[in-house]
Design an enzyme around this catalytic site. Structure first.
Site: not given
Ligand code: ADP
Ligand code: ZN
Length: 218
Positions: A13, A88, A128, A163, A174
């Site tokens: 993404k 999400r 990553r 990360r 996740r």
């Molecule tokens: P990835 O898609 O690889 O998990 P992100 O950087 O998008 O990485 O997200 C990392 C973390 O940030 C998620 O595991 C969650 O805890 C939080 N997060 C990100 N976007 C949302 C969202 N839309 N709703 C709730 N938590 C979120």
């Protein structure tokens, strides 16, 4: 045009979202990046999000919604944006759709799902690396997309870091969280006929498929 990027963590993404953002001249907004920035600045929002993120859990919908609505109200995203990591949950998707329909009635809303098997994802996320320079944020992978020089960003020369949540245990958590929410989330976008799904085996092909699709829906 507002493009919602859907897919489990590690499906690309962020990488694909950034390429589309440049090609289409739309801002790339990643809720994960915004939360990480808030954490490193130790803001109230950051403090609320940190514990959840470390455990691989979602930040609660009300916290996330408040943050993204404020961001989407800014002028630089009035003509659209690429939303990476948001929505999400079905609750978020519905709230987003209503918000955009009211606030930006002339802009279309499209959802893109990146579909990649879990075992591929686990391997990928373990390797990553992300650029530590927040305004760059380039993403690399030791196996599939290595930087030219070890540990250094090709684009801006900053240090590459892993990360906190890219370890196998948190990645698996996740993925579980993703699959708990994804059916309802995808159903929401199927229901309003805005969902386009791709299986991105390679990056260029995925980007080209998506761009072709977006041309048709403009
Ligand atoms: P990835 O898609 O690889 O998990 P992100 O950087 O998008 O990485 O997200 C990392 C973390 O940030 C998620 O595991 C969650 O805890 C939080 N997060 C990100 N976007 C949302 C969202 N839309 N709703 C709730 N938590 C979120
Ligand atoms: Zn960089």
């Amino acid at each position: 045009m507002y493009i919602v990027m859907l897919g489990a963590p590690g499906t690309g993404k962020g990488t694909i979202g950034k390429i589309l953002s440049q090609d289409m001249n739309l801002k790339h907004l990643s809720t994960g990046d915004i939360f990480r920035e808030q954490i490193s600045n130790q803001t109230e929002l950051g403090k609320k999000a940190e514990g959840y993120m470390k455990q691989g859990l979602l930040v609660p919908d009300d916290v996330t919604m408040g943050m993204i609505k404020a961001r989407l109200s800014e002028d630089d995203v009035a003509d659209g944006a690429i939303l990476d990591g948001f929505a999400r949950t079905a609750v978020q998707a519905k709230a987003l759709s209503e918000f955009l329909t009211e606030k930006r009635p002339n802009q279309s809303q499209i959802a893109i799902e990146l579909n990649v098997p879990d075992d591929v994802i686990v391997k990928r996320l373990a390797g990553r690396l992300t650029c530590s320079n927040k305004s760059c944020g380039a993403i690399y992978n030791l196996e599939t997309r290595p930087p030219k020089e070890k540990g250094i960003c090709d684009i801006c020369g900053s240090k590459l870091v892993k990360r906190d949540d890219d370890n196998e245990e948190t990645v698996r958590k996740r993925l579980v969280v993703y699959h708990q929410n994804s059916q309802e989330l995808l159903d929401f976008y199927k229901g309003n006929n805005t969902l386009y799904s791709v299986c991105p085996k390679n990056l260029d092909e995925a980007v080209n498929n998506i761009k072709e699709h977006l041309k048709g829906s403009n």
